[in-house]
Design a protein around this motif. Structure first.
Motif, PDB file in Angstrom:
ATOM      1  N   LEU A 195       1.988  -6.459   3.658  1.00 24.67           N
ATOM      2  CA  LEU A 195       1.377  -4.816   3.998  1.00 24.67           C
ATOM      3  C   LEU A 195       0.882  -4.412   2.638  1.00 24.67           C
ATOM      4  CD1 LEU A 195       4.867  -3.425   5.344  1.00 24.67           C
ATOM      5  CD2 LEU A 195       2.786  -3.947   6.507  1.00 24.67           C
ATOM      6  N   VAL A 254       4.676   1.771  -0.130  1.00 23.41           N
ATOM      7  CA  VAL A 254       4.884   1.267   1.435  1.00 23.41           C
ATOM      8  C   VAL A 254       6.269   1.827   1.786  1.00 23.41           C
ATOM      9  CG1 VAL A 254       5.600  -0.510   2.787  1.00 23.41           C
ATOM     10  CG2 VAL A 254       3.543  -0.724   1.350  1.00 23.41           C
ATOM     11  N   SER A 294       0.996   1.540   3.345  1.00 21.14           N
ATOM     12  CA  SER A 294       1.375   1.550   4.853  1.00 21.14           C
ATOM     13  C   SER A 294       2.400   1.867   5.118  1.00 21.14           C
ATOM     14  CB  SER A 294       1.293  -0.233   5.026  1.00 21.14           C
ATOM     15  OG  SER A 294       0.239  -0.836   4.593  1.00 21.14           O
ATOM     16  N   THR A 341       4.731  -6.783  -0.244  1.00 20.45           N
ATOM     17  CA  THR A 341       4.423  -5.379   0.259  1.00 20.45           C
ATOM     18  C   THR A 341       3.727  -4.553  -0.908  1.00 20.45           C
ATOM     19  OG1 THR A 341       6.334  -4.140   0.004  1.00 20.45           O
ATOM     20  CG2 THR A 341       6.425  -5.150   1.877  1.00 20.45           C
TER      21      THR A 341
END
Length: 355
Positions: A345, A329, A349, A325
């Motif tokens: 991700l 995030v 995000s 990620t």
């Protein structure tokens, strides 16, 4: 001897992470993968380093600076477009001069570094010396056909019918003879100047090209799966340390590094794992094989075999595994899910996980 480090690639296989970050700067064990390459070059006694940069030049420059932090001097060499490894050698011609050099792909990782390879090249000084490793599917790589004495008989770029299972790893050593070879080749069907074609030119011209086959660990960290694998490999060798705060309700098992300023509350951390500075882990289960970067907040969640970048927020998500990620995030769940999630991700995000 100089080093030419290639850090201009766009990292399409690591998207969406690389939409907002250079692939060479994605961290493994909380350190950008590019740093490991620079450190191994300096450890081999090479301190004059040219870094080929492209669209992410500003980010690479910010991360590496002038090289003093590594004990080196870094010169940046702009490449307008990623037109092949031999093209990178061509644009670096003026800086390289008549020096021997090692070319190192900035997203590659080699356990144990390159000191032995550089020493061997300095002793024998062939016109080119490549690093190879046996792979299961050589069609994905440049492939070298080797003689019994380590002489390279032929090289091919991603052949449909490989003549060996020896992939060319991301480290090459050259004398100035390679510049004549680069000048003598044409772009491939991919529109790129292939370094394998330049090496083959040297072979066809009767020049000495040798190979060392490594039996240790090598990985091109070009996709998320490979990045996670390298992360696990590096974490397996970290020195355990608790520099942050761990409360009495928490349990630390195995090789775990809790960095200064991190807090562990009511949680279980199973190594190998690293928890970055300023991060809070609360009522959660982390590891094994997990890197949590700085200033993250993880609560009421499980994270295993993953890389979580700086500033992430993970709350009430259930189990997350084999995930990568980006920065800042935010992942939130309802706390009722029993499913395991695997996520890739990009930065900033936001995702809601429902049961």
């Amino acid at each position: 001897m100089k080093a030419l480090v290639l850090a201009g690639g766009t990292g399409t296989r690591l998207r969406p992470i690389t939409h907002t970050a250079a692939k060479q700067l994605v961290p493994v064990a909380n350190k950008p993968v590019l740093y490991y390459g620079i450190e191994s070059i300096v450890a081999a006694g090479i301190t004059e380093i040219g870094v080929v940069v492209g669209g992410t030049a500003a980010e690479i420059r910010s991360a590496l600076g002038d090289g003093r932090r590594f004990g080196a001097r870094i010169t940046y060499l702009p490449q307008a477009a990623p037109l092949g490894l031999a093209h990178a050698v061509r644009i670096a011609r003026g800086w390289l001069g008549d020096d021997d050099f090692v070319m190192y792909l900035g997203d590659n990782f080699i356990v144990g570094g390159i000191t032995g390879l550089v020493d061997e090249f300095r002793r024998e000084r062939p016109d080119a010396h490549i690093l190879t490793t046996k792979v299961a599917d050589p069609t994905l790589f440049g492939v070298a056909e080797l003689g019994p004495d380590g002489q390279v008989l032929a090289v091919q770029e991603k052949p449909e019918n490989p003549r060996s299972d020896h992939a060319v790893a991301g480290v090459y050593l050259f004398t100035p003879a390679v510049h004549e070879a680069v000048a003598g080749i044409e772009p491939s069907c991919r529109g790129e100047l292939e370094i394998t074609d330049a090496i083959q030119w040297l072979i066809d011209s009767g020049r000495s090209v040798r190979a060392t086959t490594i039996t240790g660990y090598w990985k091109d960290t070009g996709n998320a799966e490979d990045m996670l694998e390298v992360n696990r490999v590096i974490l397996a060798g970290i020195e355990p340390a608790v520099e942050g705060l761990v409360d009495d309700a928490s349990r630390i098992t195995g090789r775990v590094h809790v960095e200064a300023g991190a807090r562990i509350e009511g949680s279980r951390i199973t190594g190998p794992a690293i928890i970055g500075e300023g991060t809070l882990i609360k009522n959660s289960v982390i590891g094994p094989g997990t890197s949590i970067a700085a200033n993250c907040r993880i609560s009421e969640s499980e994270v295993e075999s993953s890389i979580i970048l700086e500033g992430a927020r993970i709350q009430n998500t259930g189990r997350i595994t084999d995930s990568l990620t980006g920065r800042s995030v935010h992942i939130i769940g309802d706390g009722r899910t029993s499913h395991t999630r695997r996520l890739l991700l990009g930065d900033h995000s936001k995702i809601h996980i429902a049961s």
